[in-house]
Design a protein around this motif. Structure first.
Motif, PDB file in Angstrom:
ATOM      1  N   ALA A   7      -3.928   6.193 -21.304  1.00 22.54           N
ATOM      2  CA  ALA A   7      -4.245   6.033 -19.886  1.00 22.54           C
ATOM      3  C   ALA A   7      -3.584   4.751 -19.397  1.00 22.54           C
ATOM      4  CB  ALA A   7      -5.747   5.972 -19.685  1.00 22.54           C
ATOM      5  N   TYR A   8      -3.111   4.774 -18.164  1.00 26.37           N
ATOM      6  CA  TYR A   8      -2.482   3.616 -17.535  1.00 26.37           C
ATOM      7  C   TYR A   8      -3.075   3.433 -16.141  1.00 26.37           C
ATOM      8  CZ  TYR A   8       1.244   3.713 -21.023  1.00 26.37           C
ATOM      9  OH  TYR A   8       1.950   3.674 -22.193  1.00 26.37           O
ATOM     10  N   VAL A   9      -3.337   2.192 -15.771  1.00 25.85           N
ATOM     11  CA  VAL A   9      -3.734   1.850 -14.404  1.00 25.85           C
ATOM     12  C   VAL A   9      -2.835   0.704 -13.954  1.00 25.85           C
ATOM     13  CG1 VAL A   9      -5.569   1.043 -12.877  1.00 25.85           C
ATOM     14  CG2 VAL A   9      -6.136   2.565 -14.773  1.00 25.85           C
ATOM     15  N   PHE A  10      -2.256   0.861 -12.765  1.00 29.02           N
ATOM     16  CA  PHE A  10      -1.395  -0.154 -12.168  1.00 29.02           C
ATOM     17  C   PHE A  10      -2.126  -0.736 -10.963  1.00 29.02           C
ATOM     18  CE2 PHE A  10       1.210   2.952 -14.300  1.00 29.02           C
ATOM     19  CZ  PHE A  10       2.009   2.160 -15.095  1.00 29.02           C
ATOM     20  N   TYR A  11      -2.165  -2.064 -10.885  1.00 25.24           N
ATOM     21  CA  TYR A  11      -2.950  -2.758  -9.872  1.00 25.24           C
ATOM     22  C   TYR A  11      -2.071  -3.417  -8.822  1.00 25.24           C
ATOM     23  CZ  TYR A  11      -6.849  -2.068 -13.024  1.00 25.24           C
ATOM     24  OH  TYR A  11      -7.802  -1.492 -13.819  1.00 25.24           O
ATOM     25  N   GLU A  12      -2.655  -3.656  -7.662  1.00 26.47           N
ATOM     26  CA  GLU A  12      -1.975  -4.280  -6.542  1.00 26.47           C
ATOM     27  C   GLU A  12      -1.415  -5.660  -6.898  1.00 26.47           C
ATOM     28  OE1 GLU A  12      -3.183  -3.937  -2.020  1.00 26.47           O
ATOM     29  OE2 GLU A  12      -4.520  -5.322  -3.079  1.00 26.47           O
ATOM     30  N   SER A  13      -2.080  -6.371  -7.785  1.00 29.96           N
ATOM     31  CA  SER A  13      -1.663  -7.727  -8.177  1.00 29.96           C
ATOM     32  C   SER A  13      -0.412  -7.750  -9.049  1.00 29.96           C
ATOM     33  CB  SER A  13      -2.793  -8.409  -8.941  1.00 29.96           C
ATOM     34  OG  SER A  13      -3.031  -7.736 -10.169  1.00 29.96           O
ATOM     35  N   GLY A  14      -0.012  -6.597  -9.613  1.00 27.35           N
ATOM     36  CA  GLY A  14       1.107  -6.535 -10.545  1.00 27.35           C
ATOM     37  C   GLY A  14       0.661  -6.352 -11.980  1.00 27.35           C
ATOM     38  N   LEU A  15      -0.647  -6.340 -12.206  1.00 27.29           N
ATOM     39  CA  LEU A  15      -1.212  -6.112 -13.533  1.00 27.29           C
ATOM     40  C   LEU A  15      -1.120  -4.634 -13.883  1.00 27.29           C
ATOM     41  CD1 LEU A  15      -2.977  -7.097 -15.977  1.00 27.29           C
ATOM     42  CD2 LEU A  15      -4.961  -6.548 -14.549  1.00 27.29           C
ATOM     43  N   SER A  16      -0.838  -4.361 -15.140  1.00 27.40           N
ATOM     44  CA  SER A  16      -0.855  -3.002 -15.672  1.00 27.40           C
ATOM     45  C   SER A  16      -1.729  -3.008 -16.921  1.00 27.40           C
ATOM     46  CB  SER A  16       0.568  -2.568 -16.036  1.00 27.40           C
ATOM     47  OG  SER A  16       0.547  -1.363 -16.763  1.00 27.40           O
ATOM     48  N   ILE A  17      -2.622  -2.038 -17.015  1.00 22.91           N
ATOM     49  CA  ILE A  17      -3.487  -1.919 -18.188  1.00 22.91           C
ATOM     50  C   ILE A  17      -3.295  -0.538 -18.775  1.00 22.91           C
ATOM     51  CG2 ILE A  17      -5.852  -1.933 -19.054  1.00 22.91           C
ATOM     52  CD1 ILE A  17      -6.601  -3.772 -16.771  1.00 22.91           C
ATOM     53  N   ASN A  18      -3.154  -0.491 -20.100  1.00 22.64           N
ATOM     54  CA  ASN A  18      -3.070   0.799 -20.767  1.00 22.64           C
ATOM     55  C   ASN A  18      -4.089   0.859 -21.906  1.00 22.64           C
ATOM     56  OD1 ASN A  18      -1.232  -1.017 -22.275  1.00 22.64           O
ATOM     57  ND2 ASN A  18      -0.983   0.765 -23.568  1.00 22.64           N
ATOM     58  N   VAL A  19      -4.561   2.067 -22.161  1.00 22.40           N
ATOM     59  CA  VAL A  19      -5.485   2.313 -23.260  1.00 22.40           C
ATOM     60  C   VAL A  19      -4.868   3.371 -24.155  1.00 22.40           C
ATOM     61  CG1 VAL A  19      -7.754   3.214 -23.909  1.00 22.40           C
ATOM     62  CG2 VAL A  19      -7.540   1.737 -21.924  1.00 22.40           C
ATOM     63  N   MET A  20      -4.823   3.075 -25.452  1.00 23.35           N
ATOM     64  CA  MET A  20      -4.396   4.049 -26.451  1.00 23.35           C
ATOM     65  C   MET A  20      -5.614   4.347 -27.311  1.00 23.35           C
ATOM     66  SD  MET A  20      -1.832   3.805 -29.686  1.00 23.35           S
ATOM     67  CE  MET A  20      -3.091   2.985 -30.629  1.00 23.35           C
ATOM     68  N   TYR A  21      -5.986   5.617 -27.398  1.00 24.47           N
ATOM     69  CA  TYR A  21      -7.226   5.992 -28.065  1.00 24.47           C
ATOM     70  C   TYR A  21      -6.954   7.193 -28.980  1.00 24.47           C
ATOM     71  CZ  TYR A  21     -12.310   6.529 -28.397  1.00 24.47           C
ATOM     72  OH  TYR A  21     -13.604   6.569 -28.838  1.00 24.47           O
ATOM     73  N   THR A  22      -6.880   6.943 -30.281  1.00 22.28           N
ATOM     74  CA  THR A  22      -6.670   8.026 -31.235  1.00 22.28           C
ATOM     75  C   THR A  22      -7.994   8.753 -31.454  1.00 22.28           C
ATOM     76  OG1 THR A  22      -4.965   6.728 -32.327  1.00 22.28           O
ATOM     77  CG2 THR A  22      -5.845   8.565 -33.561  1.00 22.28           C
ATOM     78  N   LEU A  23      -7.964  10.065 -31.408  1.00 22.76           N
ATOM     79  CA  LEU A  23      -9.190  10.853 -31.526  1.00 22.76           C
ATOM     80  C   LEU A  23      -9.695  10.953 -32.961  1.00 22.76           C
ATOM     81  CD1 LEU A  23      -8.322  13.665 -28.983  1.00 22.76           C
ATOM     82  CD2 LEU A  23      -9.747  11.643 -28.634  1.00 22.76           C
TER      83      LEU A  23
END
Length: 96
Positions: free
Chosen positions: A31-47
């Motif tokens: 999952a990726y979320v891109f923010y107005e401030s320029g921050l990007s967060i990603n989550v990697m989750y192995t099942l």
């Protein structure tokens, strides 16, 4: 993603999210979320049980570290495509 940030580290991102995406490749959810401030967060989750699970933070070039992420150390890396990348991460400890 926001639930993982809150549950794992008590983090609430102040900036407004602009775009989010999630997908699955075989047994790995991303999952990726891109923010107005320029921050990007990603989550990697192995099942798989005992698989890799982590949250990554990336800062836009020239961006100051947001106050809510000030406890993280951000490393710099040069990229031919993206210029200077500053990032940090933490390992997810609980099941989500």
């Amino acid at each position: 993603m926001h639930g993982i940030l809150a549950d794992e580290r008590g983090l609430v991102i102040a900036s407004r999210p602009l775009e989010a995406t999630r997908f699955q490749v075989e047994n790995i959810r991303m999952a990726y979320v891109f923010y107005e401030s320029g921050l990007s967060i990603n989550v990697m989750y192995t099942l798989d049980d005992g698989g890799k699970r982590a949250v990554g933070f990336k800062l836009a070039d020239g961006m100051d570290v947001p106050e809510e992420l000030s406890s993280f150390k951000f490393a710099r890396q040069k990229s031919k495509l993206a210029g200077t990348i500053r990032g940090s991460y933490f390992v997810i400890k609980n099941a989500h």
